[in-house]
Scaffold this motif. Structure first.
Motif, mmCIF file in Angstrom:
data_model
loop_
_atom_site.group_PDB
_atom_site.id
_atom_site.type_symbol
_atom_site.label_atom_id
_atom_site.label_comp_id
_atom_site.label_asym_id
_atom_site.label_seq_id
_atom_site.Cartn_x
_atom_site.Cartn_y
_atom_site.Cartn_z
ATOM 1 N N VAL A 157 0.824 -1.212 0.000
ATOM 2 C CA VAL A 157 0.000 0.000 0.000
ATOM 3 C C VAL A 157 0.857 1.261 0.000
ATOM 4 N N ASP A 158 2.130 1.127 0.406
ATOM 5 C CA ASP A 158 3.017 2.280 0.415
ATOM 6 C C ASP A 158 4.466 1.790 0.377
ATOM 7 N N LEU A 159 5.407 2.730 0.387
ATOM 8 C CA LEU A 159 6.821 2.377 0.281
ATOM 9 C C LEU A 159 7.308 1.580 1.485
ATOM 10 N N ALA A 160 6.790 1.883 2.669
ATOM 11 C CA ALA A 160 7.222 1.160 3.864
ATOM 12 C C ALA A 160 6.809 -0.307 3.793
ATOM 13 N N GLU A 161 5.571 -0.553 3.377
ATOM 14 C CA GLU A 161 5.126 -1.941 3.270
ATOM 15 C C GLU A 161 5.873 -2.661 2.147
ATOM 16 N N ASP A 162 6.151 -1.953 1.075
ATOM 17 C CA ASP A 162 6.927 -2.549 -0.010
ATOM 18 C C ASP A 162 8.298 -2.977 0.493
ATOM 19 N N THR A 185 -0.219 7.017 -8.736
ATOM 20 C CA THR A 185 -1.061 6.099 -9.507
ATOM 21 C C THR A 185 -1.636 4.964 -8.684
ATOM 22 N N GLY A 186 -1.070 4.676 -7.510
ATOM 23 C CA GLY A 186 -1.640 3.677 -6.623
ATOM 24 C C GLY A 186 -1.550 2.273 -7.158
#
Length: 686
Positions: free
Chosen positions: A150-155, A211-212
């Motif tokens: 969902v975001d860079l941290a989770e990635d 862009t999500g």
């Protein structure tokens, strides 16, 4: 001149010495700062181990006065990403950040102030590519994220789990799954925006996902543009289709909200290279009418209102295929390169009328176009069959001649003009079509010392032999004493739609006869030895080499690299099978497949293939090799054919040590069969 010399003190010709050739600087990716005061170019240079080229950045004086100077020196290399509004250099690199002990897993975005040390300003786990900066300070870039992040941290957390558990699997739900030499996924490109500050304390960006999570909506390339006011992005957008296919549409994205609206979506067309006008109201793009087995399609420029509305075709009546355009600062024209009769000159296309005007009249090919903010100067990289890429500037006035700029090659003392001379030959096909080719000749070739002839077949197939190539360089063969003919047969660009259509879905006919016609013209010259000839090609050129082998015995040897053998099957198993099967029916592929003529092959063949070639999968090379062996090996298993296999190379042989081995093997094979010399296995092969 070059600085190298042999033990006698004489200069070494880098085209006659493969080690010296690998040392030559290779330029790409020219960038001009917003104010027009800084010009930076990427230069690939051999690293200390001499096993890879790394990209370094050099600054070139836009005024052509000061010598070029090197800006970066890390062991990991850097690629230019652009400039801040203040003119500070942005670059991408996975070298260690200040204070870090390990290299980054992916390329981070760095800023290099005019004075001071470079620092990282964005380091998403999936790296950065396609960086653009608006005059307002809005920064846009692409980065890969895992689908469920969902975001860079989770990635970052998901990537760490995959790495720690040694999971490399990718779950696919659509096609394609690979491209050229790499797997697609497991991440997907998303666009991020941020605002860049003006001082060191404001350097770190805070990227925002524009862009999500939208699946594979964006390509893996960098086919987007950012409006000058930083408020709108225009991008290509992938739409899945039935029969495991996809098409590229064109969308506009609101930077503030991420809202997306369609600018162009037509199942019969695709869109690429969008460029927003200086006033932000229009976008120019390359439009491609999609091909069918009966129609080669077409390519032209169109303009679309950014706010939405019908497209206006600019060059649909022009019988040339435009490349990515650049707007003039006043918004009245587009500047681009387009193949034309064995060259790729610069053109100016008037926005009001769509009329193209040729700007350069030399024999060169131009790329990496940039325009000064006042519109007075155009900057580009210029190359030609006989000249490696080098920076130039062109005054934007009628009749101006491109001016060379002092570049990295001059600063390094490594100016290395190719040996021999270049000329042009012409012929007429049996259907009356005009044909032409370049012919590179050794300096000593003449009636009293005719040179053996090497037919050099280009890939593509929809391309032209009009620019310098580091990977397949004919001057290395010229330095060995061969004359090299470089034809543009049917399917080549720069000669109009009908010239491409002549060979469409019929590769074994006009493309083959055109090659033979031009080879005949070259062989009839008094400075050519028609009794000593060979042919070679890669990709489509490799396919043609296979076809040549089964349809004539005129050559003493044939080299085939990354080639289709069972064409109908190869069309359905490559990385972009959806494109090949749109261009040929299975019946077309089978009818034009060279494997049907295997029993007619009597010419010794050197087969070359890389295992990581996803465009022409390795099974094509293995099938070809086995078919040749079955029909040629004697009772002792001896065959005139050979197979050079690279387990860790792809469609192109890129590692410098492998490039050297490639040429050593090719020239040893040609020397054996063309000159009758004893076979000498390259020493490094054991």
């Amino acid at each position: 001149m070059i600085n190298d010399s042999d033990t006698t003190g004489h200069p070494v010709c880098p085209y006659a010495d493969l080690d010296a050739y690998a040392e030559l600087p290779r330029l790409a990716d020219l960038r001009l700062s917003p104010g027009g005061t800084r010009l930076v170019v990427g230069v690939a240079m051999l690293d200390a181990t001499k096993t890879r080229h790394i990209s370094t950045l050099w600054e070139v004086d836009p005024n052509g006065v000061e010598p070029a100077r090197r800006l970066t020196r890390s062991e990991k290399g850097e690629s230019a990403a652009g400039f801040t509004p203040d003119g500070d250099l942005l670059f991408a690199s996975n070298r260690p950040a200040p204070g870090a002990t390990e290299d980054a897993d992916a390329a981070a975005l760095w800023v290099q102030p005019a004075s001071g040390d470079a620092q990282v300003i964005a380091d998403p786990p999936g790296g950065v590519h396609g960086v653009l900066v608006a005059p307002t300070g809005t920064v846009l870039f692409g980065s890969g994220l895992l689908p469920s992040a969902v975001d860079l941290a989770e990635d970052a957390a998901l990537r760490t789990r995959r790495k720690d558990t040694k999971v490399s699997a990718i779950l696919h739900e659509e096609y394609p799954i690979r491209h050229w030499d790499h797997d697609i996924g497991p991440d997907r490109t998303r666009l991020f925006v941020a605002e860049i500050g003006t001082g060191p304390s404001d350097a770190q960006l805070t990227p925002r996902d524009l862009t999500g999570h939208v699946g594979r909506a964006l390509g893996d390339g960098s086919d987007w543009d950012l409006a000058p006011d930083g408020k709108t992005v225009v991008s290509t957008w992938i739409v899945p289709e039935v029969t495991a296919a996809q098409r590229f549409t064109l969308v506009a994205i609101d930077v503030a909200t991420g809202a997306r609206r369609i600018l162009a979506d037509d199942p019969g067309h695709e869109y690429e290279s969008p460029r927003i006008s200086p006033d932000g109201t229009q976008v120019a793009a390359v439009v491609r009418r999609r091909s069918t087995p009966k129609d080669a399609g077409d390519t032209w420029l169109a303009v679309f209102p950014v706010a939405g509305g019908p497209q206006r075709d600019l060059t649909s009546e022009w019988d040339r295929r435009p490349n990515a355009p650049r707007w003039t600062p006043d918004g009245t024209a587009l500047i681009l390169a387009a193949d034309d009769n064995g060259r790729a000159p610069l053109w100016r296309v008037d926005i009001a009328t769509g009329k193209p005007t040729r700007l350069t009249e030399d024999d060169a090919a131009y790329s990496d176009i940039a325009l000064s903010p006042d519109g007075a100067w155009l900057y580009a990289l210029r190359s030609a069959i006989g000249a490696p890429p080098a920076p130039i500037r062109l005054a934007m006035i009628e009749g101006a001649i491109p001016e060379p700029l002092p570049g990295p090659a001059e600063a390094l003392g490594r100016i290395a003009p190719p040996p021999g001379r270049l000329t042009e030959i012409t012929a007429t096909a049996s259907d009356g079509t005009a044909l032409r080719a370049w012919l590179a000749l050794p300096g000593g070739a003449g009636p009293g010392a005719p040179a053996p002839l090497l037919l050099w077949i280009h890939g593509g197939p929809v391309m032209s032999m009009n620019a310098w190539s580091w990977r397949w360089n004919p001057w290395l063969a010229v330095a060995k004493g061969y004359a090299v003919v470089l034809p543009d047969p049917a399917l080549s660009t720069g000669y109009g739609r009908d010239f491409i259509q002549r060979g469409w879905a019929d590769w074994g006919n006009e493309p083959f006869t055109d090659l033979m016609t031009l080879a005949d013209v070259a062989a009839d010259r008094s400075d050519i030895d028609a009794d000593r000839t060979a042919a070679m090609g890669a990709s489509f050129g490799g396919y043609m080499a296979n076809w040549v082998a089964g349809h004539t015995d005129r050559f003493a040897a044939i080299v085939t690299h990354a080639s289709d053998w069972m064409l109908a099957d190869a069309n359905e198993s490559g990385d972009v099978a959806h494109e090949f099967t749109r261009e040929m029916t299975w019946e077309d592929g089978d009818r034009n497949s060279p494997h049907h003529a295997v029993d007619q092959i009597t010419t010794p063949m050197l087969v070359i293939h890389g295992d990581k070639d996803y465009r022409v999968p390795i099974h094509e090379g293995i099938r070809l090799w086995r078919d040749l062996l079955v029909r040629s090996a004697d009772d002792n298993g001896v065959t005139p054919h050979k197979f050079l296999y690279f387990p860790d190379e792809n469609h192109w042989i890129l590692a410098p040590q492998h490039t050297k081995l490639w040429y050593e093997t090719v020239f040893a094979f040609l020397d054996h069969h063309v000159h009758g010399k004893p076979w000498r296995r390259p020493e490094i092969l054991g």
